[in-house]
Design a protein around this motif. Structure first.
Motif, mmCIF file in Angstrom:
data_model
loop_
_atom_site.group_PDB
_atom_site.id
_atom_site.type_symbol
_atom_site.label_atom_id
_atom_site.label_comp_id
_atom_site.label_asym_id
_atom_site.label_seq_id
_atom_site.Cartn_x
_atom_site.Cartn_y
_atom_site.Cartn_z
ATOM 1 N N ARG A 75 54.603 -44.251 11.268
ATOM 2 C CA ARG A 75 53.403 -45.094 11.175
ATOM 3 C C ARG A 75 52.143 -44.297 10.827
ATOM 4 N NH1 ARG A 75 55.631 -47.451 15.982
ATOM 5 N NH2 ARG A 75 54.081 -46.326 17.236
ATOM 6 N N LEU A 76 52.283 -42.969 10.712
ATOM 7 C CA LEU A 76 51.110 -42.117 10.489
ATOM 8 C C LEU A 76 50.699 -42.091 9.019
ATOM 9 C CD1 LEU A 76 52.048 -39.026 12.708
ATOM 10 C CD2 LEU A 76 50.438 -40.867 13.250
ATOM 11 N N THR A 77 49.431 -41.781 8.817
ATOM 12 C CA THR A 77 48.912 -41.463 7.487
ATOM 13 C C THR A 77 48.821 -39.940 7.410
ATOM 14 O OG1 THR A 77 47.626 -43.498 7.418
ATOM 15 C CG2 THR A 77 47.001 -41.751 5.876
ATOM 16 N N ILE A 78 49.477 -39.361 6.410
ATOM 17 C CA ILE A 78 49.703 -37.916 6.361
ATOM 18 C C ILE A 78 48.901 -37.263 5.228
ATOM 19 C CG2 ILE A 78 51.451 -36.109 6.043
ATOM 20 C CD1 ILE A 78 51.762 -37.588 8.637
ATOM 21 N N ALA A 79 48.411 -36.058 5.512
ATOM 22 C CA ALA A 79 47.860 -35.165 4.482
ATOM 23 C C ALA A 79 48.780 -33.951 4.377
ATOM 24 C CB ALA A 79 46.450 -34.725 4.846
ATOM 25 N N ARG A 136 60.577 -47.938 7.375
ATOM 26 C CA ARG A 136 59.155 -47.640 7.206
ATOM 27 C C ARG A 136 58.980 -46.131 7.101
ATOM 28 N NH1 ARG A 136 54.113 -50.408 9.806
ATOM 29 N NH2 ARG A 136 52.480 -48.896 9.353
ATOM 30 N N ASN A 137 58.231 -45.675 6.130
ATOM 31 C CA ASN A 137 57.984 -44.254 5.934
ATOM 32 C C ASN A 137 56.505 -43.952 6.122
ATOM 33 O OD1 ASN A 137 60.647 -43.833 5.312
ATOM 34 N ND2 ASN A 137 60.329 -43.950 3.089
ATOM 35 N N PRO A 138 56.192 -42.725 6.597
ATOM 36 C CA PRO A 138 54.775 -42.362 6.691
ATOM 37 C C PRO A 138 54.153 -42.309 5.305
ATOM 38 C CG PRO A 138 56.146 -40.443 7.033
ATOM 39 C CD PRO A 138 57.063 -41.618 7.017
ATOM 40 N N ARG A 139 52.924 -42.618 5.250
ATOM 41 C CA ARG A 139 52.213 -42.622 3.971
ATOM 42 C C ARG A 139 51.567 -41.255 3.758
ATOM 43 N NH1 ARG A 139 46.527 -45.537 3.082
ATOM 44 N NH2 ARG A 139 46.147 -44.946 0.899
ATOM 45 N N VAL A 140 52.030 -40.532 2.732
ATOM 46 C CA VAL A 140 51.394 -39.262 2.354
ATOM 47 C C VAL A 140 50.204 -39.641 1.486
ATOM 48 C CG1 VAL A 140 51.680 -37.010 1.282
ATOM 49 C CG2 VAL A 140 53.603 -38.060 2.482
ATOM 50 N N LEU A 189 40.543 -33.956 9.218
ATOM 51 C CA LEU A 189 41.243 -34.395 10.425
ATOM 52 C C LEU A 189 40.288 -34.850 11.523
ATOM 53 C CD1 LEU A 189 44.167 -31.816 10.580
ATOM 54 C CD2 LEU A 189 44.262 -34.227 9.913
ATOM 55 N N GLU A 190 38.998 -34.821 11.261
ATOM 56 C CA GLU A 190 38.069 -35.476 12.179
ATOM 57 C C GLU A 190 38.304 -36.991 12.182
ATOM 58 O OE1 GLU A 190 34.130 -34.334 11.159
ATOM 59 O OE2 GLU A 190 34.443 -32.200 11.567
ATOM 60 N N ASP A 191 38.917 -37.473 11.116
ATOM 61 C CA ASP A 191 39.322 -38.882 11.061
ATOM 62 C C ASP A 191 40.540 -39.055 11.966
ATOM 63 O OD1 ASP A 191 40.410 -41.354 10.465
ATOM 64 O OD2 ASP A 191 40.044 -41.188 8.310
ATOM 65 N N PRO A 192 40.446 -39.830 13.029
ATOM 66 C CA PRO A 192 41.556 -39.950 13.980
ATOM 67 C C PRO A 192 42.755 -40.713 13.435
ATOM 68 C CG PRO A 192 39.815 -41.493 14.548
ATOM 69 C CD PRO A 192 39.287 -40.658 13.426
ATOM 70 N N HIS A 193 42.645 -41.248 12.223
ATOM 71 C CA HIS A 193 43.762 -41.978 11.637
ATOM 72 C C HIS A 193 44.614 -41.087 10.733
ATOM 73 C CE1 HIS A 193 40.667 -45.097 12.494
ATOM 74 N NE2 HIS A 193 41.724 -45.727 13.002
ATOM 75 N N LEU A 194 44.281 -39.786 10.653
ATOM 76 C CA LEU A 194 44.958 -38.885 9.725
ATOM 77 C C LEU A 194 45.623 -37.746 10.490
ATOM 78 C CD1 LEU A 194 45.338 -38.341 6.620
ATOM 79 C CD2 LEU A 194 43.369 -36.796 6.804
ATOM 80 N N ALA A 195 46.794 -37.342 10.036
ATOM 81 C CA ALA A 195 47.491 -36.161 10.556
ATOM 82 C C ALA A 195 47.923 -35.317 9.365
ATOM 83 C CB ALA A 195 48.691 -36.567 11.406
ATOM 84 N N ALA A 196 48.314 -34.063 9.612
ATOM 85 C CA ALA A 196 48.674 -33.174 8.500
ATOM 86 C C ALA A 196 49.896 -32.349 8.866
ATOM 87 C CB ALA A 196 47.511 -32.257 8.147
ATOM 88 N N ILE A 197 50.757 -32.138 7.881
ATOM 89 C CA ILE A 197 51.909 -31.238 8.023
ATOM 90 C C ILE A 197 51.470 -29.873 7.504
ATOM 91 C CG2 ILE A 197 54.280 -30.775 7.350
ATOM 92 C CD1 ILE A 197 54.623 -33.780 6.901
#
Length: 353
Positions: A188-192, A234-238, A252-260
């Motif tokens: 469910r995450l939005t990924i960078a 469902r796949n995470p959205r890169v 990543l100050e945006d709490p809706h974003l995570a990063a690999i």
């Protein structure tokens, strides 16, 4: 000059220094008779006595005195020309050029600068992006002394040594409470992520190939991610692909974003920014980082010193990775899910040398 035996000048120089046939012979590992024979040949060639025996030793003639400094200088130049080149890092003002990503510079740079400050304070570094599409050409032309990165399919004209290995982890704002990071939560995450090639470049398996060199340009294990999510509804959205890691803390100050990101970089970022680190809910393949250089630099004293400095600057990463793995059982519940590494774990990470 066509008749000159260069060894005669070696004998002349030794006799001039020692003022004794016997001592000169011991110095250059010749018998006294061999030294005398060499002097006789040189006297005949130059039509000058060069040295005359006296009670205090061999006395040079005016011709010999005039020749001596020139012969000494010439002999020293020959020794430098044919001898092994020397490199004195403590006094050298040489400039080296290396290619490395911002990830590598972030995790290795501070250690490298500390070593240079202590051992080679006048040596300068030029650091260029390892993502340059003409990296192999730059190494071929000698414009880059060494490259640091992940390489495969290396041509015979290059050499390499390993530095360290890493796997991928997830980082996100500490305000984003992910709890147990299951595949469902992850999906469910939005990924960078970071990918250092353009759409026009040919990339196979995350590696960009050019001029007999394959280098990793996709800075996350996309194949591992695809395998883990195969069949998932469902796949995470890169959502963001970046050419470098520099912008991630701000994004990543945006709490809706995570990063690999690579694990050693994550360890640095969570110490410096309000971020939390999570074990991915799937296995990412280990990635090896190494130094690459052209074969013509093998055996060059200055280049080998540079390789050793780079190797030593990566050594602190090994206990850091070991510390992260040691902490892992205390911060991951059974079943492989993960919770943020923060609080006491941050303090433990700061103690890692």
């Amino acid at each position: 000059m066509n008749r000159l035996d260069i060894n005669l000048l070696r004998v002349f120089d030794a006799v001039m220094e020692e003022r004794s046939v016997e001592r000169a012979g011991r110095r250059i590992c010749l018998s006294p008779s061999a030294v005398s024979h060499a002097l006789a040949r040189l006297r005949e060639m130059l039509d000058d006595e060069l040295f005359t025996p006296t009670r205090s030793g061999m006395k040079p003639t005016a011709r010999a005195l005039a020749m001596a400094p020139l012969v000494r200088h010439a002999w020293e130049s020959l020794e430098v020309a044919i001898g092994l080149p020397k490199f004195e890092p403590g006094s050298s003002a040489r400039r080296f050029t290396i290619a490395a990503s911002d990830f590598i510079v972030t995790v290795m740079g501070p250690h490298l600068l500390n070593l240079l400050r202590r051992e080679a304070p006048h040596v300068d570094l030029v650091i260029r992006s390892e993502s340059r599409t003409d990296l192999a050409k730059q190494i071929d032309l000698g414009e880059i002394d060494a490259a640091i990165g992940t390489f495969s399919g290396v041509s015979d004209r290059f050499r390499s040594i390993p530095l360290f290995s890493y796997d991928d982890v997830l980082i996100a704002s500490s305000s984003l409470r992910l709890g147990k990071l299951s595949l469902e939560t992850f999906s469910r995450l939005t990924i960078a992520a970071v990918s250092m090639h353009s759409e026009q470049e040919s990339v196979v398996g995350g590696f960009l190939s050019e001029r007999g060199l394959e280098r990793r340009s996709e800075m996350y294990d996309r194949a591992g991610l695809d395998r883990a999510l195969a069949g998932s509804t469902r796949n995470p959205r890169v959502a963001i692909l970046l050419p470098h890691f520099l912008a991630l803390p701000s994004l990543l100050e945006d709490p809706h974003l995570a990063a690999i990101v690579p694990r050693p970089l994550a360890g640095t970022l969570v110490r410096m920014h309000p971020l939390s680190m999570y074990k991915l809910p799937y296995r990412s393949d280990p990635v090896g980082v190494g130094i690459l250089w052209h074969t013509r630099n093998t055996g060059d004293a200055a280049q080998e010193w540079l390789h050793d400095m780079l190797r030593r600057s990566a050594e602190p990463l090994r206990p850091l990775l070991a510390e992260l793995d040691r902490l892992a059982p205390r911060v991951r519940p059974a079943g492989g899910d993960a919770i943020p590494i923060d609080g006491a774990q941050h303090a433990a990470l700061r103690r890692v040398p």
